[in-house]
Design an enzyme around this catalytic site. Structure first.
Site, PDB file in Angstrom:
ATOM      1  N   HIS A 388     -23.735 -33.214  20.300  1.00  0.00           N
ATOM      2  CA  HIS A 388     -23.040 -32.385  19.292  1.00  0.00           C
ATOM      3  C   HIS A 388     -22.336 -33.337  18.292  1.00  0.00           C
ATOM      4  O   HIS A 388     -21.594 -34.229  18.706  1.00  0.00           O
ATOM      5  CB  HIS A 388     -22.231 -31.390  19.826  1.00  0.00           C
ATOM      6  CG  HIS A 388     -21.466 -30.417  18.874  1.00  0.00           C
ATOM      7  ND1 HIS A 388     -20.136 -30.334  18.682  1.00  0.00           N
ATOM      8  CD2 HIS A 388     -22.085 -30.036  17.859  1.00  0.00           C
ATOM      9  CE1 HIS A 388     -19.995 -29.427  17.719  1.00  0.00           C
ATOM     10  NE2 HIS A 388     -20.952 -28.946  17.348  1.00  0.00           N
ATOM     11  N   HIS A 389     -22.526 -33.078  17.101  1.00  0.00           N
ATOM     12  CA  HIS A 389     -22.023 -34.001  15.921  1.00  0.00           C
ATOM     13  C   HIS A 389     -21.342 -33.164  14.969  1.00  0.00           C
ATOM     14  O   HIS A 389     -22.004 -32.500  14.143  1.00  0.00           O
ATOM     15  CB  HIS A 389     -22.854 -34.938  15.048  1.00  0.00           C
ATOM     16  CG  HIS A 389     -23.389 -35.973  15.845  1.00  0.00           C
ATOM     17  ND1 HIS A 389     -24.797 -36.837  15.596  1.00  0.00           N
ATOM     18  CD2 HIS A 389     -23.043 -36.562  17.101  1.00  0.00           C
ATOM     19  CE1 HIS A 389     -25.007 -37.829  16.482  1.00  0.00           C
ATOM     20  NE2 HIS A 389     -24.007 -37.688  17.446  1.00  0.00           N
ATOM     21  N   GLU A 497     -21.765 -16.253  17.065  1.00  0.00           N
ATOM     22  CA  GLU A 497     -20.215 -16.815  17.207  1.00  0.00           C
ATOM     23  C   GLU A 497     -19.342 -16.014  16.472  1.00  0.00           C
ATOM     24  O   GLU A 497     -18.098 -15.633  16.629  1.00  0.00           O
ATOM     25  CB  GLU A 497     -20.087 -18.250  16.370  1.00  0.00           C
ATOM     26  CG  GLU A 497     -20.334 -18.066  14.935  1.00  0.00           C
ATOM     27  CD  GLU A 497     -20.275 -19.426  14.303  1.00  0.00           C
ATOM     28  OE1 GLU A 497     -19.759 -20.264  14.773  1.00  0.00           O
ATOM     29  OE2 GLU A 497     -20.936 -19.920  13.290  1.00  0.00           O
TER      30      GLU A 497
HETATM   31  C1  NOJ Z   1     -19.703 -23.739  13.919  1.00  0.00           C
HETATM   32  C2  NOJ Z   1     -21.107 -23.543  14.828  1.00  0.00           C
HETATM   33  O1  NOJ Z   1     -21.729 -22.628  14.295  1.00  0.00           O
HETATM   34  C3  NOJ Z   1     -20.692 -23.445  16.104  1.00  0.00           C
HETATM   35  O2  NOJ Z   1     -21.755 -23.002  16.933  1.00  0.00           O
HETATM   36  C4  NOJ Z   1     -19.757 -24.418  16.633  1.00  0.00           C
HETATM   37  O3  NOJ Z   1     -19.259 -24.326  17.975  1.00  0.00           O
HETATM   38  C5  NOJ Z   1     -18.579 -24.727  15.759  1.00  0.00           C
HETATM   39  N1  NOJ Z   1     -18.976 -24.940  14.322  1.00  0.00           N
HETATM   40  C6  NOJ Z   1     -17.944 -26.035  16.234  1.00  0.00           C
HETATM   41  O4  NOJ Z   1     -18.705 -27.120  15.823  1.00  0.00           O
HETATM   42 CA    CA Z   2     -21.658 -21.584  11.902  1.00  0.00          CA
END
Ligand code: NOJ
Ligand code: CA
Length: 691
Positions: A388-389, A497
């Site tokens: 993850h970046h 999300e």
């Molecule tokens: C938004 C991304 O859509 C989500 O999946 C992620 O967990 C957060 N940013 C943090 O990077």
């Molecule tokens: Ca997002």
């Protein structure tokens, strides 16, 4: 209105004039400047008005879809290419080829189109430009090319004139462009005449008695992303996201624009089985991509969105060695190939948003995350960590470490990385290039040329390390996965999300809208599979589907990297339903969109690329309805066991979301499947040959 009618009349006159060799400014005698689709149903006409300005129009089955609409670009110098032109040459070619996707929603794609290439020259300045038009049975692509020439070397585009003047009013589904939350909005459904002033693409419109049309773009490379700007009651024009300098695109001839695309179908479901965007992209440039691995994954992710764990360090840090080991165990036990870990690297502490993402290091794990040990632990269990970046919307900070960041991932057997661009807004910092003095910073649109180039750099750098990319908050998909098969999936829409504490939730009609809008662009990392539907907080933030509805998403929302997004501990109470997530493939040989109405419901069937199994997903909005489809996609003569994961009779996303039942039936391709769907519900089916 008056102007438009006059314009139409002029257009017709000019086409007739050109056809009869009447216009002396046309250097090459032409009998026609029309090009039809291979099935002759669609027709694109290109004309030049009395001032020499270029127009195009589109008809289907004799019915106008796009009325005469401008073509051309305005240069920063003030010259317009596409006004006062003469035609130098026109060339029509036919193309019919079938190509294979290394992975995808379908294995074999037929690219069957007729192409018209019109070479024009400005009468005054002598600059040359080609208009390339490809007409497919189910869509049209139009692009500009600027060949190498002495009259035009450096190109600074101040505006693109491409218009889309719809012939009549219809229903439209759209999200606003240039808003702070990028593409992460709920779609609005309005008459076309009432759609917003600035829209993102894909923009979908449906007309009474057909057709249904979506405007998008293909092959967005080294150019600004195109939004749509209203110019009349039924008219939009291309609006290219500008650089901070005001210029929209910097290029050097030879150069070319992305394709302006119209997807066309008779019914909404036709848009889903439409591969025009992919066909308009260049073939694979990466060669052997056997290292690009489609797969299902779980992750240290939802726990942060529920505020149970944190991305940053502290007592509730999610990305610890201990938590990650447990996730790896769960993945290994249930056949997931990947474990995403967010919050593994330093930079999340304090207010990383307000500090503009400067705090992130992409090569420095938190001390309680033993990357080395976990990579080995995962490897021994046949699982890969997923990197993850999160850039915090700071491209220069990311680019400074990009190569070593991917090298670090590759050294830990990572084969895919999720990137992210969260920031308070859509303008990201840039420290060099046009208009930036040394030591200064400019801010650039997430979908402007600077960022399009940044994503391209990310994908190419990742490819050198044999790593695939899943972009969150980035620019929309324009089919580049064909050229760069490591650009596997992305967000560029409102995902799961928002059904967490982030909210407000997506509402039950979001999925049947996404299927006919955002999903036309390409795969989406929506992150389905939430089973804990009862206690996710206030109703506004509740996951707006039933449990069977969550299962349906694995078929409805195509992605080669597909998450089981819930906390691992939320699956054991529903192990029988979880079986569907374990079984469902992410790589398909066929896709059939069986039925659907935009925003209301959608049913899709897909065939596993590695077996004879078929899967079906049906998703309804807030209304209960009966899905009733023919199973004629199944292989004739085969008998299948159909395992149905369906809503129980009393299921309802608001009051009883986890009520489901599992049922088996024996079916053949001669049968129909009739199954009730609950409000906010869905259906997931696996068909396995029984002999
Ligand atoms: C938004 C991304 O859509 C989500 O999946 C992620 O967990 C957060 N940013 C943090 O990077
Ligand atoms: Ca997002």
């Amino acid at each position: 209105m008056k102007n438009k009618t006059a314009l139409n009349r002029m257009f017709i006159l000019i086409v007739v004039a050109i056809a009869s060799g009447f216009l002396s400014s046309v250097a090459v005698a032409q009998s026609s400047i029309e090009v039809t689709s291979p099935d002759a149903r669609s027709k694109v006409a290109v004309g030049i008005d009395a001032d020499g300005a270029l127009f195009y129009s589109i008809e289907r089955s004799g019915q106008s879809i796009i009325k005469p609409s401008r073509l051309g670009i305005v240069l920063a110098s003030g010259d317009t290419l596409g006004a006062a032109v003469r035609v130098l040459e026109r060339k029509t070619t036919d193309h019919d080829e079938t190509w294979t996707q290394p992975w995808g929603e379908i294995a074999q794609i037929r690219d069957h189109h007729r192409q018209l290439k019109l070479s024009i020259e400005q009468i005054d300045g002598g600059q040359r430009m080609d208009i390339v038009i490809r007409v497919f049975n189910n869509g049209v692509g139009i692009r500009y090319e600027w060949p190498e020439q002495s009259a035009l070397k450096a190109i600074a585009i101040a505006d693109e004139l491409t218009e889309f003047r719809f012939a009549r009013d219809g229903a439209a589904w759209w999200i606003r462009a240039y808003e702070w939350d990028r593409y992460e909005y709920l779609y609005e459904a309005t008459p076309l005449s009432r759609a917003g002033a600035l829209l993102h693409t894909p923009f979908t419109a449906e007309f009474k008695d057909g057709p249904v049309v979506a405007i998008h773009e293909a092959a967005l490379v080294d150019y600004a992303g195109m939004s749509l700007k209203r110019t009349g009651p039924l008219a939009y024009k291309a609006d290219l996201a500008p650089w901070s300098t005001g210029v929209r695109v910097y290029a050097e001839a030879p150069a070319r624009s992305p394709w302006r695309v119209l997807l066309i179908g008779d019914h909404p479901a036709d848009l889903i089985e439409n591969y025009v965007v992919l066909n308009l992209n260049e073939p694979n440039r990466l060669g052997d991509v056997s290292w690009v691995e489609p797969g299902k994954y779980i992750g240290i992710w939802w726990a942060m969105h529920l505020t149970k764990w944190t991305w940053g360090s502290g007592p509730n840090h999610g990305a610890t060695t201990e938590h990650t080991r447990k996730y790896i165990d769960f993945a290994a036990e249930h056949g997931f190939s990947g474990v995403l870990v967010e919050g593994w690297n330093v930079g999340w502490d304090g207010d990383w948003l307000s500090s503009g993402g400067k705090s992130f290091s992409f090569v420095t794990p938190y001390p309680d995350y033993n990357f080395e040990e976990l990579a080995e632990y995962a490897r021994q269990r046949g699982v890969r960590l997923i990197g993850h970046h999160e850039t915090g919307g700071n491209p220069p900070n990311y680019e400074a470490e990009m190569d070593s960041a991917f090298a670090l991932m590759a050294a830990h057997h990572v084969r895919s990385v999720k990137t992210g661009y969260v920031q308070w807004g859509t303008n990201f910092p840039r420290v060099d290039g046009p208009g930036v003095a040394p030591g200064d910073t400019a801010r650039e649109w997430n979908y402007g040329q600077y960022m399009v180039d940044h994503y391209q750099k990310t994908v190419e750098t990742a490819a050198r390390h044999q790593i695939a990319i899943n972009i969150h908050e980035g620019v929309k998909d324009t089919g580049l996965r064909r050229t760069y098969p490591n650009l596997m999936t992305r967000e560029a829409a409102r995902g799961q999300e928002y059904n967490s504490t982030l909210g407000p939730g997506n509402g039950p009609d979001h999925i049947p809208t996404l299927a006919f809008t955002r999903m036309l662009a390409g795969p989406m990392d929506f992150t389905p599979g939430i089973f804990d539907l009862d206690n996710s907080g206030p109703l506004a933030n509740k996951v707006p589907t039933t449990l069977a509805g969550q299962l349906a998403l694995y078929v409805v929302l195509y992605s080669p990297l597909q998450m089981a997004a819930d906390l691992p501990e939320n699956y054991p109470p529903y192990m029988d339903a979880f079986q569907f997530i374990k079984d469902v493939p992410v790589d398909w040989s066929e896709t059939k969109a069986l039925e659907g109405q935009i925003g209301d419901f959608v049913t899709i069937a897909r065939k596993d690329r590695h077996s004879e199994d078929w899967y079906l997903g049906a998703k309804t909005d807030g209304a209960a309805r009966v899905m009733d489809v023919a199973l004629d996609f199944l292989s004739q003569g085969n008998r299948y066991t159909a395992t149905l994961y369906r809503d129980a009779q009393n299921a309802d996303w608001q009051t009883n979301p986890t009520a489901y039942q599992i049922e088996t039936r024996n079916v053949t391709s001669a049968d129909r499947l009739r199954v009730p769907l609950a409000p906010g519900g869905g259906l997931a089916v696996r068909f396995t040959p029984s002999e």
